[in-house]
Design a protein around this motif. Structure first.
Motif, mmCIF file in Angstrom:
data_model
loop_
_atom_site.group_PDB
_atom_site.id
_atom_site.type_symbol
_atom_site.label_atom_id
_atom_site.label_comp_id
_atom_site.label_asym_id
_atom_site.label_seq_id
_atom_site.Cartn_x
_atom_site.Cartn_y
_atom_site.Cartn_z
ATOM 1 N N ARG A 111 0.831 -1.211 0.000
ATOM 2 C CA ARG A 111 0.000 0.000 0.000
ATOM 3 C C ARG A 111 0.867 1.263 0.000
ATOM 4 N N ARG A 112 1.927 1.220 0.812
ATOM 5 C CA ARG A 112 2.821 2.380 0.855
ATOM 6 C C ARG A 112 3.452 2.636 -0.510
ATOM 7 N N VAL A 113 3.852 1.562 -1.160
ATOM 8 C CA VAL A 113 4.452 1.712 -2.485
ATOM 9 C C VAL A 113 3.442 2.280 -3.474
ATOM 10 N N GLN A 114 2.210 1.743 -3.414
ATOM 11 C CA GLN A 114 1.181 2.215 -4.334
ATOM 12 C C GLN A 114 0.799 3.666 -4.054
ATOM 13 N N ASP A 115 0.726 4.025 -2.741
ATOM 14 C CA ASP A 115 0.370 5.399 -2.383
ATOM 15 C C ASP A 115 1.484 6.377 -2.746
ATOM 16 N N GLY A 116 2.732 5.997 -2.623
ATOM 17 C CA GLY A 116 3.855 6.909 -2.884
ATOM 18 C C GLY A 116 4.188 7.056 -4.350
ATOM 19 N N PHE A 117 3.846 6.157 -5.183
ATOM 20 C CA PHE A 117 4.229 6.226 -6.607
ATOM 21 C C PHE A 117 3.591 7.409 -7.350
ATOM 22 N N PRO A 118 2.338 7.755 -7.226
ATOM 23 C CA PRO A 118 1.774 8.921 -7.928
ATOM 24 C C PRO A 118 2.405 10.237 -7.486
ATOM 25 N N LEU A 119 2.697 10.427 -6.216
ATOM 26 C CA LEU A 119 3.321 11.650 -5.730
ATOM 27 C C LEU A 119 4.705 11.835 -6.344
ATOM 28 N N LEU A 120 5.488 10.794 -6.400
ATOM 29 C CA LEU A 120 6.818 10.864 -6.995
ATOM 30 C C LEU A 120 6.715 11.193 -8.491
ATOM 31 N N PHE A 121 5.709 10.580 -9.120
ATOM 32 C CA PHE A 121 5.514 10.854 -10.548
ATOM 33 C C PHE A 121 5.169 12.326 -10.793
ATOM 34 N N VAL A 122 4.352 12.861 -9.923
ATOM 35 C CA VAL A 122 3.965 14.279 -10.038
ATOM 36 C C VAL A 122 5.174 15.179 -9.859
ATOM 37 N N CYS A 123 6.004 14.848 -8.870
ATOM 38 C CA CYS A 123 7.211 15.654 -8.618
ATOM 39 C C CYS A 123 8.149 15.613 -9.804
ATOM 40 N N MET A 124 8.318 14.448 -10.389
ATOM 41 C CA MET A 124 9.204 14.308 -11.533
ATOM 42 C C MET A 124 8.677 15.101 -12.727
ATOM 43 N N VAL A 125 7.392 15.005 -12.921
ATOM 44 C CA VAL A 125 6.791 15.763 -14.040
ATOM 45 C C VAL A 125 6.970 17.263 -13.830
ATOM 46 N N ALA A 126 6.815 17.709 -12.567
ATOM 47 C CA ALA A 126 6.979 19.144 -12.271
ATOM 48 C C ALA A 126 8.404 19.603 -12.530
ATOM 49 N N LEU A 127 9.381 18.781 -12.116
ATOM 50 C CA LEU A 127 10.782 19.148 -12.335
ATOM 51 C C LEU A 127 11.109 19.190 -13.824
ATOM 52 N N ILE A 128 10.594 18.201 -14.551
ATOM 53 C CA ILE A 128 10.858 18.183 -16.001
ATOM 54 C C ILE A 128 10.244 19.407 -16.670
#
Length: 311
Positions: free
Chosen positions: A284-301
């Motif tokens: 669950r932690r992995v599933q919950d944390g994956f969208p947030l990391l994706f959002v951060c990466m997209v923002a940085l890019i």
């Protein structure tokens, strides 16, 4: 292989007499040129006393020991005896004394020779202790006595009838009637009397035998034997109680072992459930944390791309 020890006699004979001990002397002959040690054993050590039961004797010599049978309180029904004796002999060093003898000397280890000679026991009734007559013998004696009485009475009746009848009437034909007719009546009455007397004698004999058995059993049991009997009964009752307690303890132990296995199984199930829950939490932690990391990466890019395209 010839025997190194000779026993005379080979059978123990005891004279059975009430309230008296019986003795039997046994001779041992050393046929070898070496010193021999012997030991006497029996299947009934409480019933017999052996003096001496161990000993050492020189080559070509003779040694004796006495076996004493304890006194018998009641007359045995059967004279057959299953008791046995065992005489063991082995070669020992010269000058060995009885004080130096041990039980290991007669152990069969395959190195030294230990000879075993078995002896039987036979019982002989003393002349004074004649067996009591059996019921059949008593009945036969009673029958003979009763029949003799009846025959005597019949003869007396015939004599009286002959005396009453006159001498002139005695002829060939009347004599036949006088002889045969009363005899038939007497025979019938004799059979009835014999049957009645036999039944009475049998009842008396059975009653006397039962009373004698009861009296003998009461007389044979002394005070000490009664105390021993009571002690034995108490011990039996205590043993019975202990057995019941042991059975209860075994039942409780079995129940406790079953409960223990159930507890162990429940623990194993709980451990499996805990591990399963831990894995679910990690997923669950992995599933919950994956969208947030994706959002951060997209923002940085997007920021980097914005700075790159800025003129």
């Amino acid at each position: 292989m010839s025997s190194q020890l000779e026993i005379q006699p080979r059978e123990l004979k005891f004279v059975v007499e009430l309230n008296k001990q019986s003795k039997c002397t046994i001779r041992l002959v050393n046929k070898t040129d070496q010193w021999l040690a012997f030991k006497v054993k029996t299947t009934s050590p409480k019933k017999y006393c052996v003096r001496p039961n161990v000993g050492v004797f020189q080559p070509k010599s003779v040694h004796e020991f006495v076996v004493i049978m304890q006194a018998i309180k009641t007359t045995p029904v059967d004279l057959t005896c299953k008791d046995k004796f065992l005489v063991q002999s082995t070669i020992v060093p010269e000058g060995t004394l009885e004080e130096h003898m041990t039980s290991e000397m007669f152990a069969k280890d395959g190195v030294k020779l230990v000879e075993d000679i078995k002896m039987r026991v036979s019982l002989v009734m003393a002349p004074s202790n004649f067996p009591e007559p059996t019921i059949n013998e008593m009945l036969k004696q009673a029958d003979a006595h009763i029949v003799s009485k009846i025959i005597n009475n019949r003869d007396l009746n015939q004599v009286k009838d002959a005396d009453v009848s006159p001498i002139q009437d005695v002829k060939a034909e009347p004599i036949k009637q006088v002889k045969f007719e009363p005899i038939k009546d007497v025979d019938l009455s004799m059979e009835k009397d014999v049957e009645s007397e036999l039944t009475k004698e049998q009842e008396l004999v059975t009653r006397n035998n039962e009373e004698s058995k009861v009296i003998d059993s009461k007389m044979s049991m002394s005070d000490e034997e009664q105390r021993l009997f009571l002690d034995v009964e108490e011990m039996k009752s205590k043993l019975h109680e202990l057995e019941s307690k042991l059975s209860k303890a075994e039942m409780t132990i079995s129940n406790l072992t079953e409960d223990r296995w159930l507890i162990i199984q429940e623990r194993e199930k709980l451990k499996q459930e805990m591990t399963f829950l831990k894995t679910r939490k990690v997923e669950r932690r992995v599933q919950d944390g994956f969208p947030l990391l994706f959002v951060c990466m997209v923002a940085l890019i997007s920021l980097i791309a914005g700075y790159g395209f800025h003129p």
